[in-house]
Design an enzyme around this catalytic site. Structure first.
Site, PDB file in Angstrom:
ATOM      1  N   CYS A   1       0.355  -0.822 -10.508  1.00  0.00           N
ATOM      2  CA  CYS A   1       0.037  -2.186 -10.951  1.00  0.00           C
ATOM      3  C   CYS A   1      -1.163  -2.153 -11.900  1.00  0.00           C
ATOM      4  O   CYS A   1      -1.832  -1.116 -12.061  1.00  0.00           O
ATOM      5  CB  CYS A   1      -0.241  -3.085  -9.748  1.00  0.00           C
TER       6      CYS A   1
ATOM      7  N   CYS B   1      -3.345  -1.396  -2.490  1.00  0.00           N
ATOM      8  CA  CYS B   1      -2.300  -0.535  -3.041  1.00  0.00           C
ATOM      9  C   CYS B   1      -2.538   0.927  -2.664  1.00  0.00           C
ATOM     10  O   CYS B   1      -3.689   1.366  -2.517  1.00  0.00           O
ATOM     11  CB  CYS B   1      -2.282  -0.622  -4.565  1.00  0.00           C
TER      12      CYS B   1
ATOM     13  N   GLU C   1      -1.300  -3.570   4.043  1.00  0.00           N
ATOM     14  CA  GLU C   1      -1.267  -5.029   3.857  1.00  0.00           C
ATOM     15  C   GLU C   1      -2.039  -5.756   4.957  1.00  0.00           C
ATOM     16  O   GLU C   1      -2.539  -5.137   5.897  1.00  0.00           O
ATOM     17  CB  GLU C   1       0.201  -5.490   3.800  1.00  0.00           C
TER      18      GLU C   1
ATOM     19  N   ASN D   1       0.167   1.984   0.958  1.00  0.00           N
ATOM     20  CA  ASN D   1      -0.355   0.626   0.872  1.00  0.00           C
ATOM     21  C   ASN D   1      -0.633   0.083   2.276  1.00  0.00           C
ATOM     22  O   ASN D   1       0.037   0.444   3.247  1.00  0.00           O
ATOM     23  CB  ASN D   1       0.573  -0.300   0.071  1.00  0.00           C
TER      24      ASN D   1
ATOM     25  N   CYS E   1      -4.529  -1.028 -10.402  1.00  0.00           N
ATOM     26  CA  CYS E   1      -4.566   0.423 -10.145  1.00  0.00           C
ATOM     27  C   CYS E   1      -4.703   1.200 -11.444  1.00  0.00           C
ATOM     28  O   CYS E   1      -5.344   2.256 -11.478  1.00  0.00           O
ATOM     29  CB  CYS E   1      -3.318   0.860  -9.377  1.00  0.00           C
TER      30      CYS E   1
ATOM     31  N   GLU F   1      -2.315   3.588  -4.467  1.00  0.00           N
ATOM     32  CA  GLU F   1      -3.087   4.354  -5.451  1.00  0.00           C
ATOM     33  C   GLU F   1      -4.585   4.163  -5.249  1.00  0.00           C
ATOM     34  O   GLU F   1      -5.371   5.121  -5.327  1.00  0.00           O
ATOM     35  CB  GLU F   1      -2.729   3.920  -6.879  1.00  0.00           C
TER      36      GLU F   1
HETATM   37  N1  THU Z   1       1.743  -1.823  -4.234  1.00  0.00           N
HETATM   38  C1  THU Z   1       1.196  -0.569  -4.272  1.00  0.00           C
HETATM   39  O1  THU Z   1       0.834  -0.003  -3.229  1.00  0.00           O
HETATM   40  N2  THU Z   1       1.044   0.025  -5.484  1.00  0.00           N
HETATM   41  C2  THU Z   1       1.415  -0.526  -6.681  1.00  0.00           C
HETATM   42  O2  THU Z   1       1.164   0.033  -7.732  1.00  0.00           O
HETATM   43  C3  THU Z   1       2.120  -1.811  -6.693  1.00  0.00           C
HETATM   44  C4  THU Z   1       2.168  -2.546  -5.409  1.00  0.00           C
HETATM   45  C5  THU Z   1       1.896  -2.488  -2.926  1.00  0.00           C
HETATM   46  C6  THU Z   1       1.010  -3.670  -2.713  1.00  0.00           C
HETATM   47  C7  THU Z   1       1.793  -4.447  -1.686  1.00  0.00           C
HETATM   48  O3  THU Z   1       1.470  -3.944  -0.407  1.00  0.00           O
HETATM   49  C8  THU Z   1       3.233  -4.108  -1.983  1.00  0.00           C
HETATM   50  O4  THU Z   1       3.210  -2.955  -2.799  1.00  0.00           O
HETATM   51  C9  THU Z   1       3.999  -5.212  -2.684  1.00  0.00           C
HETATM   52  O5  THU Z   1       3.320  -5.645  -3.794  1.00  0.00           O
END
Ligand code: THU
Length: 124
Positions: A88, A53, A44, A42, A91, A55
């Site tokens: 999520c 994310c 940010e 991920n 994704c 994925e």
């Molecule tokens: N996140 C992912 O990378 N994949 C997911 O399926 C759920 C959330 C990340 C997004 C964000 O950077 C952090 O997790 C917290 O939500």
């Protein structure tokens, strides 16, 4: 490629997460049907809503390298909060775009992409 190895690649990628805001480090390893693997984490941003994310970064890497057929994706999140992590909703939609049969491998469970979002949006 074994599930164990794919999970290990996802875990290694999670260590490269750029997650200074949530401190929630996620890694993914996407196995293409030709055997190639695309890892991702991920990413940010200080404008929080721009977080990407792991994925979807993995899918973006693979598709932009010419791959559209996938067998599996492993997803791992680090730390106590990362146990039993699941993709999520966004994704799930993106994974299902490339095939309902893609295996979604989590550390404690496995799914098919289609079963994770049964009533998903479809153009046709
Ligand atoms: N996140 C992912 O990378 N994949 C997911 O399926 C759920 C959330 C990340 C997004 C964000 O950077 C952090 O997790 C917290 O939500």
């Amino acid at each position: 490629m074994t599930d164990r190895k794919l999970l290990a690649l996802a875990r290694a990628a999670a260590h490269r997460a750029y997650a200074p805001y949530s401190r929630f480090q996620v890694g993914a390893a996407l196995l293409a049907s030709d055997g190639s693997v695309f890892t991702a984490c991920n990413v940010e941003n200080s404008s929080y809503g721009l977080a990407m994310c792991a994925e979807r970064v993995a899918v973006g890497k693979a598709v932009s390298e010419g791959k559209r057929s996938f067998a599996a994706i492993a997803v791992v999140a680090l730390g106590k909060r990362g146990k039993r992590v699941r993709p999520c909703g966004a994704c799930r939609q993106v994974l299902a775009e490339f095939g309902a049969k893609i295996r979604v491998i989590c550390e404690d469970a496995e799914f098919e992409a289609g079963e994770l979002l049964p009533e998903r949006f479809r153009l046709k």
